[in-house]
Design a protein around this motif. Structure first.
Motif, PDB file in Angstrom:
ATOM      1  N   ARG A 169      47.711  44.021  68.198  1.00 24.60           N
ATOM      2  CA  ARG A 169      48.808  43.091  67.895  1.00 24.60           C
ATOM      3  C   ARG A 169      49.460  42.559  69.158  1.00 24.60           C
ATOM      4  N   ASP A 195      49.627  39.152  55.209  1.00 20.39           N
ATOM      5  CA  ASP A 195      48.695  39.236  56.336  1.00 20.39           C
ATOM      6  C   ASP A 195      49.428  39.561  57.629  1.00 20.39           C
ATOM      7  N   GLU A 196      50.590  38.936  57.837  1.00 17.42           N
ATOM      8  CA  GLU A 196      51.344  39.189  59.067  1.00 17.42           C
ATOM      9  C   GLU A 196      51.784  40.645  59.156  1.00 17.42           C
ATOM     10  N   ARG A 227      48.725  42.806  59.899  1.00 14.21           N
ATOM     11  CA  ARG A 227      48.257  42.672  61.284  1.00 14.21           C
ATOM     12  C   ARG A 227      49.198  43.346  62.276  1.00 14.21           C
TER      13      ARG A 227
END
Length: 831
Positions: free
Chosen positions: A403, A379-380, A383
């Motif tokens: 971001r 997910d990081e 994103r």
């Protein structure tokens, strides 16, 4: 080249005399003097010079820094070390400082473009200590480090040959002859072993320390992706020496091609790391029956679960080389595209865990549990990065919108800046009346207004002249300067912020590097297992049964490569080797009849079984084998002053001095490189030695010397086999069938005819053969019947010997009829 710059270059070069020094000058890497001469030849670059023709002439060549990778790769492939010398910040005026920021050697490469995807890139070290020899091998691209030790020098040589490192560190403590043996004529580069503290550590530990010290010195720091050293024992694997790997064409054919090798048939992997794992299994076949059984259980599970295997292979196809990607992440050299690839691979890994759930077996269960999905990390990455980021951070725009607020604002400003330029240009055209006025930009002069010579009279007084061209002049204004400062400052700030976001992301990902590496290991194992199952299912292979008894029993065995690439249907054959009964099988028959195929087939099935693969047969019982020896074909070592026969005898001596009770020995035409009587004598002596050896190695001995078939009457554990041949209207037909009993003919003349030898030569050969067989040693003139005493036993006596060697109780009715028909034909033909 200015004097102070040359002085700086010579100072740096003095520290790296053995490397090609890439000296950064602006946007280029330049090489000078001998480096330039060598690099221009290797890289096909134009060699030029400063002060050409003068006493202080400086040869040079170079290439753009942004395109350095392929040039560096070619230098490494040529076995050279490369020192990268960069400008260092700190001075605002005068000559910039430069220092070497990285030393790249053939064994310390991370860049994917320089690596073979299907084979490891190893840095190895050999060092003696405490009466033993330590061997360490580092796959720098993945961080995997393995080490072992041995008290036998010949085992060191064999293991280095098996590792085939790209770079080898050789201890100066070795004997000169030993060092020369490892270095001379080898394909690997030789590195300088760094000094090590005088400790009491074992040989393997010192070899590991040597590798790590070399990496520290080369990479300027300890790369974080290097893993703890894994110990292995040479005695834990089936030993395959260089001659055996070559003769059996395990990894490439004798002509150097992958197609036609055993690995070429087996490798149906979907990832590079899976291909390397399968290669490793072939290079290091297992000896522990339990470990082999675990691997066979996993292959069998995939073999039977076709839908699961198909889905696993589909998922693996999109994971890429996660093992080497994990290495770049740990070494902090990964780029935005690498991290996006990591996220995609981890998503597929999570899917694999679910797909594997129905399968049983210890190895598959352990492999499944080793897969780390890491959803938060995925997910990081998602994103933080755009869907299709660039390979490196030099190209902006890789941070996803939303971001970082300031990045979004600066991008909006940059986009508005283009609109500002358009509005400014339109306003200046209106104000000056110059319809062709243009606002442009380049890296040297920044933003400027360009006015053609015809319109110079309309230029207003607030325009400041910047550059004069042939047909135009360039100007700037205070307003344009302010905009340039604002835009360039924003671009610099944007680059800095994007790099900062990426660096933080890379650090977060690198904290999970060990879990990623373990996941890569698991995926590589799954890929290799699924590939073995795919091949077995597609080609109708069966699971072998391993036994601790010294025997090899195969029913309807086939050669895995010949069957796969041949056009005609393969004729299967049985084999029954037993150290306590049929220990030595002497195989006679014509060239082209299939003897060599049969010999190699038995060896390959043995290796496949120990690697944990199914085998091409209807049934196979394979006794645990710790060494496979082969002496096959004709080769020489002319550069080393060794003839074909000398190489043959060296390989034979190598076999006879290393026999073990669990050895499998494959000999094809021993003694053919010398005179007939010498050859027969050597071949028979070797066969007797193998039979009489206390180790009782299982042996297949193919020969054209029919005299060796007498051994079956003289030695209790020798059996005769032959290649079945049918004659039809004067022509021979190879049946490719191995049958009990010897043969009395080699059919060499008939094979010569099949090969297209002119009829006149074939007929003359038949006359000479008849003369020799009927009694003479002189070469009879054409048409003259030979009248000399026979050199070998007449046909009738050979038939009697063959009958005496038969074992009727072991023959099927069909085999017995075939032998009887052949013997009757021989006797009739001799009358």
């Amino acid at each position: 080249m200015r004097g102070n710059l040359l002085t700086q270059y010579l100072r740096v070069k003095a520290q790296y005399q053995d490397a090609i020094l890439l000296f950064r000058l602006g946007d280029f890497y330049e090489m000078f003097f001998d480096d330039a001469r060598e690099a221009s030849s290797v890289l096909d670059l134009t060699l030029t010079a400063r002060n050409r023709g003068e006493p202080d002439e400086v040869p040079l060549c170079g290439f753009p820094a942004h395109a350095a990778q392929p040039y560096v790769a070619r230098l490494l492939a040529a076995g050279r070390t490369v020192a990268v010398c960069e400008q260092t910040p700190g001075k605002t005026r005068g000559l910039m400082d430069r220092e070497v920021v990285r030393l790249i050697t053939p064994g310390t490469i991370l860049e994917e473009e320089s690596l073979d995807p299907g084979a490891p890139s190893l840095l190895a070290a050999v060092i003696p200590a405490n009466g033993a020899y330590g061997i360490a091998a580092l796959d720098f691209a993945t961080g995997t480090l393995r080490a072992t030790d041995t008290v036998e020098w010949r085992s060191v040589r064999d293991e280095v040959e098996r590792l085939m490192p790209r770079e080898l560190l050789v201890s100066p403590e070795l004997e000169p002859a030993q060092r020369d043996e490892l270095v001379r004529g080898r394909p690997w580069a030789i590195g300088n072993l760094p000094p090590l503290p005088d400790t009491a550590a074992g040989a393997a530990d010192r070899a590991v320390a040597a590798v790590l010290a070399y990496v520290d010195a080369t990479f300027r720091r300890r790369p974080a992706h290097l893993r703890e050293a894994e110990r292995y024992q040479l005695a834990g694997h089936l030993t395959l020496d260089t001659a055996t790997r070559r003769n059996l064409e395990l990894f490439e054919t004798l002509s150097g091609e992958r197609r036609g090798s055993l690995l070429g048939v087996l490798d149906r992997t979907r990832t590079p790391m899976g291909a390397r794992r399968l290669r490793e299994w072939l290079l290091y076949p297992l000896l522990d029956p339990a470990a082999i059984g675990r691997r066979l259980d996993a292959v069998e599970a995939f073999y039977e679960a076709v839908d699961v295997r198909t889905r696993v292979r589909e998922i693996l196809a999109g994971t890429g080389d996660l093992a080497r990607l994990a290495g770049r992440i740990g070494a902090r050299t990964a780029g935005p595209r690498d991290l996006a690839g990591l996220a995609a691979a981890l998503e597929r890994a999570a899917e694999l865990r679910a797909v594997l759930e129905p399968l049983s077996g210890a190895l598959l269960r352990e492999t499944r549990e080793a897969i780390a999905c890491l959803p938060e990390l995925v997910d990081e990455v998602r994103r933080s990065l755009v869907d299709a980021p660039p390979p490196h951070t030099r190209v902006p725009g890789y941070v996803r919108e939303g971001r970082h607020p300031e990045i979004d604002a600066l991008r909006a400003a940059a986009q508005d800046g283009k609109g500002w330029i358009a509005r400014f240009e339109a306003e200046e055209r209106r104000r000056t009346g110059i319809a062709t006025l243009k606002v442009r930009y380049n890296k040297v002069f920044g933003y400027y207004l360009e006015v053609t010579r015809a319109n110079l009279g309309l230029v207003p007084p607030d325009y400041e002249r910047k550059q004069t061209l042939v047909g135009a002049e360039r100007f700037v204004t205070a307003t344009l300067k302010e905009h340039e400062a604002r835009v360039l400052g924003a671009e610099e700030r944007l680059r800095h912020l994007e790099q900062h976001v990426f660096d933080e992301l890379l650090e977060d990902v690198a904290r999970h590097q060990l879990a990623v590496s373990r996941t890569a290991d698991a995926l590589a194992t799954l890929d290799a297992l699924a590939s073995l199952a795919e091949v077995a299912h597609h080609r109708g292979w069966v699971r072998p049964r391993l036994t601790t008894e010294p025997r090899t029993r195969v029913r309807a065995g086939r050669h895995p490569v010949v069957e796969a690439i041949g056009d005609a249907p393969f004729v299967p054959n049985d084999v029954d080797l037993d150290a306590d009964a049929a220990q030595v099988l002497v195989i006679t028959g014509p060239n082209m009849g299939g003897k060599s195929t049969y010999l190699r087939q038995v060896a390959l099935l043995t290796i496949l079984a120990h690697a944990g693969s199914f085998v091409p047969a209807s049934e196979a019982v394979i006794g645990i084998t710790d060494r496979v020896f082969t002496r096959v074909g004709a080769s020489d070592n002319l550069a080393g002053g060794e003839s074909t026969f000398m190489v043959e005898m060296r390989e034979t001596a190598h076999i006879l001095t290393r026999l073990t009770p669990r050895s499998l020995v494959i000999l094809d035409e021993i003694g053919r490189g010398t005179s007939t009587f010498d050859g027969i004598s050597i071949a028979r002596a070797v066969a007797e030695a193998l039979h009489d050896a206390p180790e009782r190695p299982r042996t297949l001995f193919a020969t054209h010397y029919h005299e060796l078939t007498d051994l079956a009457r003289e030695r209790p554990r020798v059996r005769n086999l032959s290649v079945a041949v049918a004659e039809w209207r004067g022509e021979i037909v190879f049946l490719r069938q191995i049958v009990p009993g010897p043969t009395s003919r080699s059919y060499g003349v008939e094979v010569a005819k099949l090969a297209g030898v002119p009829d006149a030569v074939v007929e003359r050969a038949r006359e000479l053969l008849a003369a020799l067989e009927s009694g003479g040693t002189r070469q009879a003139p054409a048409g003259e019947a030979a009248k000399q005493l026979p050199l070998f036993a007449p046909p009738g006596e050979r038939v009697l010997r063959e009958l005496a060697a038969l074992e009727p109780e072991r023959l099927t009715p069909l085999e017995a009829l075939g032998i009887l028909a052949r013997l009757v034909d021989e006797v009739r033909a001799a009358r």
